[in-house]
Design a protein around this motif. Structure first.
Motif, mmCIF file in Angstrom:
data_model
loop_
_atom_site.group_PDB
_atom_site.id
_atom_site.type_symbol
_atom_site.label_atom_id
_atom_site.label_comp_id
_atom_site.label_asym_id
_atom_site.label_seq_id
_atom_site.Cartn_x
_atom_site.Cartn_y
_atom_site.Cartn_z
ATOM 1 N N PHE A 49 32.813 -3.480 65.148
ATOM 2 C CA PHE A 49 31.745 -2.971 64.301
ATOM 3 C C PHE A 49 31.827 -1.464 64.167
ATOM 4 N N SER A 50 31.305 -0.953 63.065
ATOM 5 C CA SER A 50 31.176 0.495 62.912
ATOM 6 C C SER A 50 30.068 0.973 63.847
ATOM 7 N N GLU A 91 27.384 2.590 63.053
ATOM 8 C CA GLU A 91 26.079 2.299 62.465
ATOM 9 C C GLU A 91 25.712 0.823 62.618
ATOM 10 N N LYS A 92 26.639 -0.079 62.380
ATOM 11 C CA LYS A 92 26.357 -1.513 62.535
ATOM 12 C C LYS A 92 26.030 -1.830 63.990
ATOM 13 N N GLN A 149 22.538 -0.815 64.638
ATOM 14 C CA GLN A 149 21.596 -1.778 64.064
ATOM 15 C C GLN A 149 21.482 -3.010 64.958
ATOM 16 N N LEU A 150 22.595 -3.481 65.486
ATOM 17 C CA LEU A 150 22.565 -4.632 66.386
ATOM 18 C C LEU A 150 21.795 -4.310 67.656
#
Length: 78
Positions: free
Chosen positions: A29-30, A32-33, A36-37
Protein backbone atom coordinates in the motif's frame (compact mmCIF):
# COMPACT_ATOMS: atom_id res chain seq x y z
CA UNK A 1 28.72 -5.52 12.57
CA UNK A 2 26.01 -4.29 10.18
CA UNK A 3 22.82 -2.69 11.40
CA UNK A 4 19.95 -4.95 10.25
CA UNK A 5 17.13 -2.52 11.04
CA UNK A 6 17.90 0.08 8.38
CA UNK A 7 15.43 1.03 5.67
CA UNK A 8 17.41 -1.10 3.23
CA UNK A 9 16.97 -4.33 5.21
CA UNK A 10 15.77 -7.35 3.26
CA UNK A 11 13.42 -8.45 6.06
CA UNK A 12 11.27 -6.77 8.66
CA UNK A 13 12.44 -7.76 12.17
CA UNK A 14 9.98 -9.94 14.10
CA UNK A 15 10.30 -7.89 17.29
CA UNK A 16 10.66 -4.22 18.03
CA UNK A 17 9.13 -1.26 16.29
CA UNK A 18 9.50 0.30 12.85
CA UNK A 19 8.74 3.66 11.30
CA UNK A 20 7.11 4.09 7.88
CA UNK A 21 10.41 4.32 5.98
CA UNK A 22 11.36 0.91 7.34
CA UNK A 23 7.93 -0.56 6.55
CA UNK A 24 7.44 0.92 3.07
CA UNK A 25 9.56 -1.66 1.16
CA UNK A 26 7.31 -4.44 2.50
CA UNK A 27 3.96 -2.68 2.14
CA UNK A 28 1.71 -3.32 -0.87
CA UNK A 29 0.00 0.00 0.00
CA UNK A 30 0.97 3.63 -0.42
CA UNK A 31 1.64 5.64 2.71
CA UNK A 32 -1.74 7.38 2.40
CA UNK A 33 -3.69 4.13 1.90
CA UNK A 34 -1.89 2.59 4.90
CA UNK A 35 -2.85 5.66 6.96
CA UNK A 36 -6.49 5.25 5.90
CA UNK A 37 -6.43 1.58 6.90
CA UNK A 38 -4.95 2.51 10.29
CA UNK A 39 -7.72 5.06 10.88
CA UNK A 40 -10.35 2.44 9.98
CA UNK A 41 -8.83 -0.16 12.34
CA UNK A 42 -7.83 -2.36 9.40
CA UNK A 43 -4.06 -1.96 9.91
CA UNK A 44 -1.83 -1.96 13.01
CA UNK A 45 -2.30 1.04 15.25
CA UNK A 46 0.71 3.33 15.66
CA UNK A 47 2.51 4.29 18.83
CA UNK A 48 3.13 8.03 18.91
CA UNK A 49 6.37 8.95 20.66
CA UNK A 50 5.97 12.63 19.83
CA UNK A 51 4.05 14.85 17.42
CA UNK A 52 6.40 13.87 14.58
CA UNK A 53 7.58 10.40 15.61
CA UNK A 54 5.29 7.42 15.05
CA UNK A 55 6.20 3.73 14.97
CA UNK A 56 4.40 0.41 14.57
CA UNK A 57 4.91 -2.85 16.44
CA UNK A 58 6.64 -5.32 14.14
CA UNK A 59 4.65 -8.31 15.44
CA UNK A 60 1.40 -6.58 14.42
CA UNK A 61 2.87 -5.61 11.05
CA UNK A 62 3.74 -9.27 10.38
CA UNK A 63 0.14 -10.27 11.26
CA UNK A 64 -1.16 -7.55 8.94
CA UNK A 65 1.10 -8.43 6.00
CA UNK A 66 0.23 -12.13 6.35
CA UNK A 67 -3.49 -11.40 5.73
CA UNK A 68 -4.23 -7.71 5.05
CA UNK A 69 -7.81 -8.30 3.90
CA UNK A 70 -8.90 -9.96 7.16
CA UNK A 71 -6.74 -8.02 9.63
CA UNK A 72 -8.50 -6.09 12.41
CA UNK A 73 -6.63 -4.05 15.01
CA UNK A 74 -7.17 -5.45 18.49
CA UNK A 75 -9.22 -3.24 20.78
CA UNK A 76 -10.26 -0.91 17.97
CA UNK A 77 -13.86 0.24 18.18
CA UNK A 78 -15.38 0.82 14.75
Amino acid sequence: MANTTTATSKTLPADGMSRWNQIAPFSPFSREKFRQLVRAGRAPQPVKFSERCTAYQNRELHRFFADPLNYRAEGFAE
